[in-house]
Design an enzyme around this catalytic site. Structure first.
Site, mmCIF file in Angstrom:
data_model
loop_
_atom_site.group_PDB
_atom_site.id
_atom_site.type_symbol
_atom_site.label_atom_id
_atom_site.label_comp_id
_atom_site.label_asym_id
_atom_site.label_seq_id
_atom_site.Cartn_x
_atom_site.Cartn_y
_atom_site.Cartn_z
ATOM 1 N N LYS A 50 0.828 -1.211 0.000
ATOM 2 C CA LYS A 50 0.000 0.000 0.000
ATOM 3 C C LYS A 50 0.863 1.263 0.000
ATOM 4 C CE LYS A 50 -4.052 -1.906 2.345
ATOM 5 N NZ LYS A 50 -4.884 -1.820 3.563
ATOM 6 N N ALA A 64 -0.553 0.871 6.217
ATOM 7 C CA ALA A 64 -1.000 0.029 7.332
ATOM 8 C C ALA A 64 -2.080 -0.928 6.851
ATOM 9 C CB ALA A 64 -1.536 0.893 8.472
ATOM 10 N N ASP A 65 -2.146 -2.068 7.500
ATOM 11 C CA ASP A 65 -3.214 -3.022 7.249
ATOM 12 C C ASP A 65 -3.447 -3.838 8.512
ATOM 13 O OD1 ASP A 65 -4.870 -4.044 4.811
ATOM 14 O OD2 ASP A 65 -4.367 -5.811 5.991
ATOM 15 N N THR A 66 -4.708 -4.200 8.739
ATOM 16 C CA THR A 66 -5.091 -4.942 9.941
ATOM 17 C C THR A 66 -5.871 -6.191 9.559
ATOM 18 O OG1 THR A 66 -5.220 -2.872 11.197
ATOM 19 C CG2 THR A 66 -6.349 -4.775 12.141
#
Length: 177
Positions: A50, A64-66
């Site tokens: 990203k 960021a990624d969750t």
């Protein structure tokens, strides 16, 4: 300039706890994960893909990624209410992990880390699950819940960074910046 490579209103709000001086930009990327990737590596991979398209010679880029993971299985955003029901049923009465990957790209270096927070849900009956699903809150959330809203009523306890569960571990990010 700091650029947050995310359309998430939650991440925007959380980054503003660190600084008000940032812009929001995002690139369309293929978020398909490699087969068999571990949850912590998955969020690191996604945060990096990203952020990378926005890399330049002057700005600091944050990706960021969750994800939510239970019994080694990654739970993304539910496709529909049936999918949300299945996810919440799977989480009912159990501990699970929430992983957020953060990539910080500065002109001189790139750092990628992941943060894990453990979350335990109360034992949920079908009425409680359907009531939560009907709030619509689960629709765009990894694991079909948002701890910062009515999803908080599903959570018995957490072990780790609350803000990580919301989608951005601000204390870790602050140290990286």
């Amino acid at each position: 300039m700091i650029i947050l490579a995310s359309k998430s209103p939650r991440r925007k709000e959380l980054l503003s706890l660190i600084t008000e001086d940032f812009e929001i930009k995002s690139a369309n990327v293929d978020e398909t994960l490699p087969d068999g990737i571990a949850p912590d590596k998955a969020v690191e991979y996604l945060s990096k893909i990203k952020a990378m398209p926005l890399k330049n010679d002057t700005d600091t880029i944050i990706g960021a990624d969750t994800v939510v993971a239970v019994d080694g299985k990654i739970l993304g955003k539910p496709a529909d209410h049936e999918d949300a029901y299945n996810m919440l049923k799977m989480l009912s009465g159990k501990w699970h992990s929430v992983f957020t990957g953060i990539t910080v790209i500065k002109p001189e270096k790139t750092i990628t880390v992941s943060v894990e927070t453990k979350v335990k849900f109360f034992e949920l009956n079908d009425d409680e699950i359907f009531k939560y699903i009907n709030t619509g809150e689960c629709d765009d959330k990894a694991g079909a819940y948002g701890i910062q809203g009515k999803g908080a009523l599903l959570v018995e306890k957490i072990d780790g960074d609350y803000f990580n569960v919301v989608g951005l571990p601000v204390s870790t990010l602050s140290k990286l910046l």
